[in-house]
Scaffold this motif. Structure first.
Motif, PDB file in Angstrom:
ATOM      1  N   UNK A 192     -37.041 -92.253  10.728  1.00 12.98           N
ATOM      2  CA  UNK A 192     -37.180 -91.646   9.412  1.00 12.98           C
ATOM      3  C   UNK A 192     -38.447 -92.092   8.716  1.00 12.98           C
ATOM      4  N   UNK A 193     -38.479 -91.845   7.423  1.00 15.84           N
ATOM      5  CA  UNK A 193     -39.662 -92.167   6.629  1.00 15.84           C
ATOM      6  C   UNK A 193     -39.251 -92.667   5.252  1.00 15.84           C
ATOM      7  N   UNK A 194     -39.859 -93.765   4.852  1.00 14.55           N
ATOM      8  CA  UNK A 194     -39.708 -94.271   3.495  1.00 14.55           C
ATOM      9  C   UNK A 194     -40.955 -93.869   2.718  1.00 14.55           C
TER      10      UNK A 194
ATOM     11  N   UNK B 299     -48.686 -95.348   0.718  1.00 17.52           N
ATOM     12  CA  UNK B 299     -48.501 -94.381   1.797  1.00 17.52           C
ATOM     13  C   UNK B 299     -47.106 -94.566   2.380  1.00 17.52           C
ATOM     14  N   UNK B 300     -46.637 -93.563   3.115  1.00 23.79           N
ATOM     15  CA  UNK B 300     -45.284 -93.607   3.683  1.00 23.79           C
ATOM     16  C   UNK B 300     -45.188 -94.643   4.797  1.00 23.79           C
ATOM     17  N   UNK B 301     -43.989 -95.200   4.928  1.00 26.77           N
ATOM     18  CA  UNK B 301     -43.675 -96.111   6.028  1.00 26.77           C
ATOM     19  C   UNK B 301     -42.848 -95.327   7.037  1.00 26.77           C
ATOM     20  N   UNK B 302     -43.451 -95.051   8.203  1.00 26.08           N
ATOM     21  CA  UNK B 302     -42.786 -94.294   9.248  1.00 26.08           C
ATOM     22  C   UNK B 302     -42.113 -95.286  10.208  1.00 26.08           C
ATOM     23  N   UNK B 303     -40.790 -95.144  10.382  1.00 25.98           N
ATOM     24  CA  UNK B 303     -40.085 -96.065  11.270  1.00 25.98           C
ATOM     25  C   UNK B 303     -39.365 -95.286  12.369  1.00 25.98           C
ATOM     26  N   UNK B 304     -39.223 -95.953  13.497  1.00 27.20           N
ATOM     27  CA  UNK B 304     -38.541 -95.355  14.645  1.00 27.20           C
ATOM     28  C   UNK B 304     -37.067 -95.745  14.616  1.00 27.20           C
ATOM     29  N   UNK B 305     -36.386 -95.664  15.749  1.00 28.77           N
ATOM     30  CA  UNK B 305     -34.947 -95.960  15.802  1.00 28.77           C
ATOM     31  C   UNK B 305     -34.652 -97.376  15.304  1.00 28.77           C
ATOM     32  N   UNK B 306     -33.717 -97.472  14.388  1.00 28.53           N
ATOM     33  CA  UNK B 306     -33.293 -98.773  13.877  1.00 28.53           C
ATOM     34  C   UNK B 306     -32.072 -99.258  14.654  1.00 28.53           C
TER      35      UNK B 306
ATOM     36  N   UNK C 182     -25.125-110.709  12.099  1.00 24.55           N
ATOM     37  CA  UNK C 182     -25.716-109.398  12.378  1.00 24.55           C
ATOM     38  C   UNK C 182     -27.230-109.524  12.424  1.00 24.55           C
ATOM     39  N   UNK C 183     -27.816-108.738  13.281  1.00 26.83           N
ATOM     40  CA  UNK C 183     -29.272-108.732  13.441  1.00 26.83           C
ATOM     41  C   UNK C 183     -29.751-107.290  13.344  1.00 26.83           C
ATOM     42  N   UNK C 184     -30.618-107.007  12.372  1.00 26.20           N
ATOM     43  CA  UNK C 184     -31.150-105.657  12.168  1.00 26.20           C
ATOM     44  C   UNK C 184     -32.654-105.651  12.408  1.00 26.20           C
ATOM     45  N   UNK C 185     -33.137-104.572  13.029  1.00 24.62           N
ATOM     46  CA  UNK C 185     -34.560-104.436  13.340  1.00 24.62           C
ATOM     47  C   UNK C 185     -35.014-103.020  13.007  1.00 24.62           C
ATOM     48  N   UNK C 186     -36.114-102.929  12.246  1.00 19.02           N
ATOM     49  CA  UNK C 186     -36.680-101.632  11.866  1.00 19.02           C
ATOM     50  C   UNK C 186     -38.171-101.643  12.218  1.00 19.02           C
ATOM     51  N   UNK C 187     -38.564-101.093  13.380  1.00 15.93           N
ATOM     52  CA  UNK C 187     -39.987-101.027  13.734  1.00 15.93           C
ATOM     53  C   UNK C 187     -40.641 -99.789  13.140  1.00 15.93           C
ATOM     54  N   UNK C 188     -41.903 -99.917  12.740  1.00 13.35           N
ATOM     55  CA  UNK C 188     -42.606 -98.774  12.175  1.00 13.35           C
ATOM     56  C   UNK C 188     -44.056 -99.101  11.884  1.00 13.35           C
TER      57      UNK C 188
ATOM     58  N   UNK D  66     -57.290 -94.494   7.966  1.00 11.38           N
ATOM     59  CA  UNK D  66     -58.242 -95.585   8.158  1.00 11.38           C
ATOM     60  C   UNK D  66     -57.554 -96.923   8.355  1.00 11.38           C
ATOM     61  N   UNK D  67     -56.496 -97.155   7.589  1.00 12.49           N
ATOM     62  CA  UNK D  67     -55.801 -98.440   7.641  1.00 12.49           C
ATOM     63  C   UNK D  67     -54.417 -98.208   8.233  1.00 12.49           C
ATOM     64  N   UNK D  68     -54.190 -98.740   9.415  1.00 13.80           N
ATOM     65  CA  UNK D  68     -52.923 -98.549  10.119  1.00 13.80           C
ATOM     66  C   UNK D  68     -52.352 -99.914  10.477  1.00 13.80           C
ATOM     67  N   UNK D  69     -51.156-100.185  10.009  1.00  6.07           N
ATOM     68  CA  UNK D  69     -50.537-101.486  10.247  1.00  6.07           C
ATOM     69  C   UNK D  69     -49.163-101.286  10.871  1.00  6.07           C
TER      70      UNK D  69
END
Length: 219
Positions: free
Chosen positions: A133-135, A107-114, A173-179, A186-189
């Motif tokens: 965006x979406x992966x 399933x797609x990985x939906x992420x917010x502002x990186x 550098x420190x990068x963060x990608x929440x999603x 049914x399964x949400x992580x």
């Protein structure tokens, strides 16, 4: 005169089923039980098979895996500190970080502002933000994040003089990608993919001499 013998009425006779009637009744009961067991066993077998299939899917296809973040490279677009031993305040310096996020799920990985923050000897000297965006499923999405460096903070650092003499700058550098990953509603992580990188730049050639990254996923 002798007493007459009392005549007692005979007990009513009870009709007892014959052995043939017993066998017929027993046979009917057996057939009824078999039909009942058959009608109950079919739905139970279907539910059991469905439960087994769902459990197998949960631990295989529908198992939510952690996305993977990677720093593909850093490109210096402006380097106002190069070839000068007396850099002036306000000198321009900008970088483009090539970051990719790999989604190994079905399933797609939906992420917010990186966000990507740049540090020089513990002082934050730049920050870049990317749009949400979406992966797609089992795909990799790449992002180019432009970081405008606040050079005044670099120049005011007590370590800048020695770094300038050595000809290299070391930055973190420190990068963060929440999603989140959602499968069949049914399964949400929810996850936060993080990455810390240490990069060494050559001041004269404006090239990257060394880079090492560590990745971590926070649930």
């Amino acid at each position: 005169m002798a007493e007459k013998d009392q005549v007692r009425p005979l007990a009513p006779s009870i009709d007892r089923p014959s052995s043939d009637e017993d066998d017929t009744t027993s046979h009917r009961r057996t057939l009824g039980c078999r039909k009942f067991i058959k009608w109950c066993a079919c739905p139970l077998s279907f539910l059991l098979l469905l439960a087994i299939i769902i459990i197998v899917l949960i631990f295989t296809v529908f198992h939510v895996k952690d996305p993977v973040i990677k720093m593909n490279g850093v490109k210096i677009t402006k380097f106002g500190l190069a070839n000068t031993l007396t850099p002036k305040p306000g000198a321009n310096m900008s970088m483009v970080a090539d970051v990719s996020v790999k989604n190994p799920n079905v399933a797609s990985f939906m992420y917010s502002n990186t966000t990507t923050s740049l540090y020089y000897h513990g002082i934050m000297v730049g920050e870049a933000r990317g749009p949400p965006g979406r992966a797609k499923a089992r795909r990799t999405v790449r992002m180019n994040l432009t970081i405008n460096v606040i050079t005044d903070r670099i120049l005011s650092s007590p370590d800048f003089g020695s770094d300038l003499v050595s000809g290299v700058l070391t930055m973190n550098s420190f990068s963060s990608v929440p999603g989140h990953v959602k499968i069949l509603s049914l399964f949400n992580k929810h996850v936060v993919v993080k990455m810390n990188c240490t990069t060494t730049f050559n001041i004269s050639t404006q090239a990257i001499e060394d880079q090492s990254c560590k990745r971590k996923v926070k649930l």
